[in-house]
Scaffold this active site. Sequence first.
Site, short mmCIF file in Angstrom:
data_model
loop_
_atom_site.label_atom_id
_atom_site.label_comp_id
_atom_site.label_asym_id
_atom_site.label_seq_id
_atom_site.Cartn_x
_atom_site.Cartn_y
_atom_site.Cartn_z
N ARG A 185 -1.79 -0.42 1.94
CA ARG A 185 -1.89 -0.19 0.49
C ARG A 185 -0.83 -0.99 -0.27
NH1 ARG A 185 -2.40 5.38 1.15
NH2 ARG A 185 -0.87 5.92 -0.44
N ARG A 206 -6.44 -2.14 -11.74
CA ARG A 206 -5.69 -2.66 -10.61
C ARG A 206 -6.16 -4.05 -10.19
NH1 ARG A 206 -4.80 3.05 -7.91
NH2 ARG A 206 -4.00 2.42 -5.90
N LYS A 210 5.23 7.08 -9.71
CA LYS A 210 4.58 6.90 -11.01
C LYS A 210 3.70 8.10 -11.40
CE LYS A 210 0.93 3.88 -9.33
NZ LYS A 210 -0.04 4.93 -9.04
N ARG A 262 5.84 12.47 2.28
CA ARG A 262 4.80 13.16 1.51
C ARG A 262 3.58 13.45 2.39
NH1 ARG A 262 2.21 10.40 -3.74
NH2 ARG A 262 1.00 9.27 -2.19
N ARG A 322 -1.95 14.32 3.69
CA ARG A 322 -2.93 13.37 3.12
C ARG A 322 -3.47 12.46 4.20
NH1 ARG A 322 -1.42 10.72 -2.62
NH2 ARG A 322 -2.48 9.04 -1.55
P1 AMP Z 1 -3.77 6.15 -5.89
O1 AMP Z 1 -3.57 7.63 -5.82
O2 AMP Z 1 -3.71 5.61 -7.28
O3 AMP Z 1 -2.86 5.40 -4.95
O4 AMP Z 1 -5.25 5.87 -5.39
C1 AMP Z 1 -5.69 6.29 -4.12
C2 AMP Z 1 -6.90 5.48 -3.68
O5 AMP Z 1 -7.96 5.64 -4.63
C3 AMP Z 1 -6.67 3.98 -3.61
O6 AMP Z 1 -6.07 3.59 -2.38
C4 AMP Z 1 -8.10 3.47 -3.74
O7 AMP Z 1 -8.83 3.67 -2.56
C5 AMP Z 1 -8.68 4.41 -4.78
N1 AMP Z 1 -8.45 3.90 -6.16
C6 AMP Z 1 -7.70 4.51 -7.14
N2 AMP Z 1 -7.70 3.78 -8.27
C7 AMP Z 1 -8.46 2.68 -8.01
C8 AMP Z 1 -8.81 1.53 -8.77
N3 AMP Z 1 -8.40 1.35 -10.03
N4 AMP Z 1 -9.60 0.60 -8.18
C9 AMP Z 1 -10.04 0.76 -6.92
N5 AMP Z 1 -9.71 1.80 -6.15
C10 AMP Z 1 -8.94 2.77 -6.67
#
Ligand code: AMP
Length: 203
Positions: A151, A95, A20, A134, A140
């Site tokens: 996750r 989310r 995405k 990745r 990462r």
């Molecule tokens: P992502 O790259 O979108 O998978 O986000 C990586 C990490 O950032 C997630 O596993 C959360 O720890 C934090 N994070 C990102 N967006 C949110 C959100 N909307 N609410 C809470 N935590 C978030």
Amino acid sequence: MSDVRQGTRLLIVGPPGSGKGTQAGRIADEYGVPAISTGDIFRANVKNETPLGVQVKAIMDAGDYVPDSLTNELIEDRLGQPDAERGFLLDGYPRTAAQVEYLDSLLASKGESLTAVVQLTADLDEIVERLRKRALDQGRSDDTEEAIRHRQDVYLRETGPLISEYEGRGILVEVDGLGTIDEVASRIDAALAARGIRPTAAA
Ligand code: AMP
């Protein structure tokens, strides 16, 4: 003729690793709106060791969600910036139900609402494989297999209800996320065009 309309306010959802982020960047370019990823913003803060970054690093490494209060404050600030006035593409926010509610009232206070929610669907095992690759490529620290699976679980548990919510509002656009970047892009464009949402730079 430009096609700016009243603003194109999009959200893209999909399990972590469904591609995405890639599609978000492309949609942003082609539809003329900023892509706003809370994950990217948090990661930048962690990297720069800002007070927010120091606060959220352990949470992110464990694959858990940053508290709604911090996340909502971050997004309110970002959506208040001039480049988001005529629309945006959110990636990774909202989310949780509390974040949906917060975003609703934030937009309603400006007489706005989300235009469409693009949901990328994909097989979870395939995604775990992608993410492990990745992690090797990018190093990462939140991409250990255990964290990846966690996750996915968190995603399914917390995001399911909000997908239903947007479906109930009639703004959910489901798109098969498996395939090449171009294939998925064409599907997204076709699904959005069916709702009258078109790239700004269309020839
Ligand atoms: P992502 O790259 O979108 O998978 O986000 C990586 C990490 O950032 C997630 O596993 C959360 O720890 C934090 N994070 C990102 N967006 C949110 C959100 N909307 N609410 C809470 N935590 C978030």
